[in-house]
Each structure stands twice: as C-alpha cells, then as structure tokens.
Design a protein around this motif. Structure first.
Motif, PDB file in Angstrom:
ATOM      1  N   ARG A 163      47.165  48.286  40.054  1.00  0.00           N
ATOM      2  CA  ARG A 163      46.643  47.471  38.956  1.00  0.00           C
ATOM      3  C   ARG A 163      46.944  45.979  39.095  1.00  0.00           C
ATOM      4  O   ARG A 163      46.028  45.154  38.931  1.00  0.00           O
ATOM      5  N   PRO A 164      48.185  45.548  39.405  1.00  0.00           N
ATOM      6  CA  PRO A 164      48.420  44.099  39.503  1.00  0.00           C
ATOM      7  C   PRO A 164      47.596  43.428  40.592  1.00  0.00           C
ATOM      8  O   PRO A 164      47.050  42.343  40.381  1.00  0.00           O
ATOM      9  N   ALA A 165      47.469  44.069  41.740  1.00  0.00           N
ATOM     10  CA  ALA A 165      46.667  43.481  42.814  1.00  0.00           C
ATOM     11  C   ALA A 165      45.191  43.444  42.444  1.00  0.00           C
ATOM     12  O   ALA A 165      44.493  42.460  42.719  1.00  0.00           O
ATOM     13  N   ALA A 166      44.713  44.495  41.819  1.00  0.00           N
ATOM     14  CA  ALA A 166      43.300  44.550  41.445  1.00  0.00           C
ATOM     15  C   ALA A 166      42.967  43.505  40.390  1.00  0.00           C
ATOM     16  O   ALA A 166      41.925  42.835  40.470  1.00  0.00           O
ATOM     17  N   VAL A 167      43.836  43.342  39.404  1.00  0.00           N
ATOM     18  CA  VAL A 167      43.589  42.347  38.362  1.00  0.00           C
ATOM     19  C   VAL A 167      43.617  40.944  38.961  1.00  0.00           C
ATOM     20  O   VAL A 167      42.793  40.091  38.611  1.00  0.00           O
ATOM     21  N   SER A 168      44.526  40.686  39.873  1.00  0.00           N
ATOM     22  CA  SER A 168      44.571  39.365  40.490  1.00  0.00           C
ATOM     23  C   SER A 168      43.327  39.098  41.326  1.00  0.00           C
ATOM     24  O   SER A 168      42.813  37.979  41.338  1.00  0.00           O
ATOM     25  N   ILE A 169      42.812  40.117  42.001  1.00  0.00           N
ATOM     26  CA  ILE A 169      41.575  39.940  42.778  1.00  0.00           C
ATOM     27  C   ILE A 169      40.392  39.686  41.849  1.00  0.00           C
ATOM     28  O   ILE A 169      39.558  38.810  42.106  1.00  0.00           O
ATOM     29  N   VAL A 170      40.306  40.427  40.751  1.00  0.00           N
ATOM     30  CA  VAL A 170      39.215  40.235  39.794  1.00  0.00           C
ATOM     31  C   VAL A 170      39.249  38.829  39.201  1.00  0.00           C
ATOM     32  O   VAL A 170      38.217  38.154  39.094  1.00  0.00           O
ATOM     33  N   THR A 189      35.932  36.799  29.116  1.00  0.00           N
ATOM     34  CA  THR A 189      37.083  37.442  28.495  1.00  0.00           C
ATOM     35  C   THR A 189      37.120  38.946  28.708  1.00  0.00           C
ATOM     36  O   THR A 189      38.199  39.526  28.779  1.00  0.00           O
ATOM     37  N   VAL A 190      35.973  39.563  28.805  1.00  0.00           N
ATOM     38  CA  VAL A 190      35.946  41.017  28.930  1.00  0.00           C
ATOM     39  C   VAL A 190      36.461  41.455  30.303  1.00  0.00           C
ATOM     40  O   VAL A 190      37.039  42.528  30.444  1.00  0.00           O
ATOM     41  N   SER A 191      36.326  40.606  31.320  1.00  0.00           N
ATOM     42  CA  SER A 191      36.855  40.972  32.634  1.00  0.00           C
ATOM     43  C   SER A 191      38.372  41.102  32.616  1.00  0.00           C
ATOM     44  O   SER A 191      38.940  41.878  33.376  1.00  0.00           O
ATOM     45  N   PHE A 192      39.044  40.369  31.725  1.00  0.00           N
ATOM     46  CA  PHE A 192      40.491  40.497  31.589  1.00  0.00           C
ATOM     47  C   PHE A 192      40.876  41.844  30.995  1.00  0.00           C
ATOM     48  O   PHE A 192      41.955  42.359  31.246  1.00  0.00           O
ATOM     49  N   VAL A 193      40.001  42.410  30.174  1.00  0.00           N
ATOM     50  CA  VAL A 193      40.313  43.653  29.482  1.00  0.00           C
ATOM     51  C   VAL A 193      39.864  44.868  30.285  1.00  0.00           C
ATOM     52  O   VAL A 193      40.548  45.893  30.319  1.00  0.00           O
ATOM     53  N   ILE A 194      38.717  44.775  30.952  1.00  0.00           N
ATOM     54  CA  ILE A 194      38.169  45.921  31.681  1.00  0.00           C
ATOM     55  C   ILE A 194      38.927  46.179  32.984  1.00  0.00           C
ATOM     56  O   ILE A 194      39.153  47.334  33.347  1.00  0.00           O
ATOM     57  N   ALA A 195      39.332  45.131  33.665  1.00  0.00           N
ATOM     58  CA  ALA A 195      39.972  45.295  34.977  1.00  0.00           C
ATOM     59  C   ALA A 195      41.217  46.178  34.940  1.00  0.00           C
ATOM     60  O   ALA A 195      41.367  47.055  35.798  1.00  0.00           O
ATOM     61  N   PRO A 196      42.131  46.035  33.991  1.00  0.00           N
ATOM     62  CA  PRO A 196      43.301  46.929  33.989  1.00  0.00           C
ATOM     63  C   PRO A 196      42.964  48.388  33.686  1.00  0.00           C
ATOM     64  O   PRO A 196      43.718  49.278  34.051  1.00  0.00           O
ATOM     65  N   GLU A 197      41.841  48.632  33.034  1.00  0.00           N
ATOM     66  CA  GLU A 197      41.481  50.002  32.701  1.00  0.00           C
ATOM     67  C   GLU A 197      40.847  50.758  33.866  1.00  0.00           C
ATOM     68  O   GLU A 197      40.747  51.975  33.824  1.00  0.00           O
ATOM     69  N   LEU A 198      40.422  50.060  34.890  1.00  0.00           N
ATOM     70  CA  LEU A 198      39.730  50.710  36.002  1.00  0.00           C
ATOM     71  C   LEU A 198      40.675  51.300  37.034  1.00  0.00           C
ATOM     72  O   LEU A 198      40.280  52.198  37.773  1.00  0.00           O
ATOM     73  N   TRP A 199      41.895  50.792  37.127  1.00  0.00           N
ATOM     74  CA  TRP A 199      42.831  51.250  38.155  1.00  0.00           C
ATOM     75  C   TRP A 199      44.081  51.843  37.522  1.00  0.00           C
ATOM     76  O   TRP A 199      44.457  51.508  36.407  1.00  0.00           O
ATOM     77  N   SER A 200      44.744  52.685  38.285  1.00  0.00           N
ATOM     78  CA  SER A 200      46.002  53.278  37.821  1.00  0.00           C
ATOM     79  C   SER A 200      47.122  52.247  37.919  1.00  0.00           C
ATOM     80  O   SER A 200      46.912  51.118  38.350  1.00  0.00           O
ATOM     81  N   HIS A 201      48.326  52.643  37.571  1.00  0.00           N
ATOM     82  CA  HIS A 201      49.437  51.697  37.488  1.00  0.00           C
ATOM     83  C   HIS A 201      49.838  51.118  38.836  1.00  0.00           C
ATOM     84  O   HIS A 201      50.317  49.991  38.899  1.00  0.00           O
ATOM     85  N   GLY A 202      49.658  51.840  39.913  1.00  0.00           N
ATOM     86  CA  GLY A 202      50.088  51.351  41.224  1.00  0.00           C
ATOM     87  C   GLY A 202      49.336  50.111  41.692  1.00  0.00           C
ATOM     88  O   GLY A 202      49.924  49.051  41.907  1.00  0.00           O
TER      89      GLY A 202
END
Length: 104
Positions: free
Chosen positions: A78-85, A63-76
């Motif tokens: 972010r969607p691709a990074a979260v999907s990769i994670v 569950t924490v990976s869902f919360v930490i991933a959006p905080e690591l990248w900026s808005h541009g």
C-alpha cells in the motif's frame, strides 16, 4: 474529505468529470472565438472556464485518487502504491501545465 464522506466517491467523480467536459468545451469555444489583439469578453470567459475546470478537478479526480488508492491494495504494498499513484497525479498535472502553451 468532507465532500467525499457526505456525497460519495461516484457522484463526485461523475459530476466533476461532466463539468470538466463542459468547461473544457466552453474554453475551446472561447479561445476559438477570441481575437488575440482584442481584450474583449472572450478572454474573461476563457479565464472563468479555466478556474471552473480547476475547481471541478479539485472536487473530483484530484481528491478521490487519495481515497481510492489505499483501498485497491493490501497492507504490504500500500505505501509504495499510494506514492506511485500520487507521483503519477503530480507529474501528469506538471506535464499538462508545461505543454499547455504549445497546445494552445
């Protein structure tokens, strides 16, 4: 999400990782002490250890990976990074489930 808001990410990760180490140790011990031809108590101990390990994983890293991933990248990105994670998380769980009989 309610656990993360209430207790924080770090304690959930630390306690869940520590409990996963303990439950994996109990699982290893019970699988080494069990007899494949006997349906004794060690089979139940290993089953309980597996369920507790899954519960500990669900509280921490899953569950924490869902919360930490959006905080690591900026808005541009972010969607691709979260999907990769999330894909790495799901594929890792799939590979572990697929290879567990060979590891055992």
């Amino acid at each position: 999400v309610f656990l993360i808001d209430r207790y924080g990410r770090r304690p959930l990760l630390l306690y869940s990782q520590a409990s996963m180490v303990v439950f994996n140790g109990i699982l290893t011990l019970s699988l080494n002490l069990s007899n494949p031809n006997d349906t004794g108590g060690w089979a139940y101990v290993s089953m309980i250890a597996i369920y507790c390990n899954v519960a500990a994983f669900s509280i921490g890293p899953a569950t924490v990976s869902f919360v930490i991933a959006p905080e690591l990248w900026s808005h541009g990105p972010r969607p691709a990074a979260v999907s990769i994670v999330l894909q790495v998380n799901w594929w890792s769980m799939f590979v572990v489930n697929l290879l567990f009989p060979f590891f055992q």
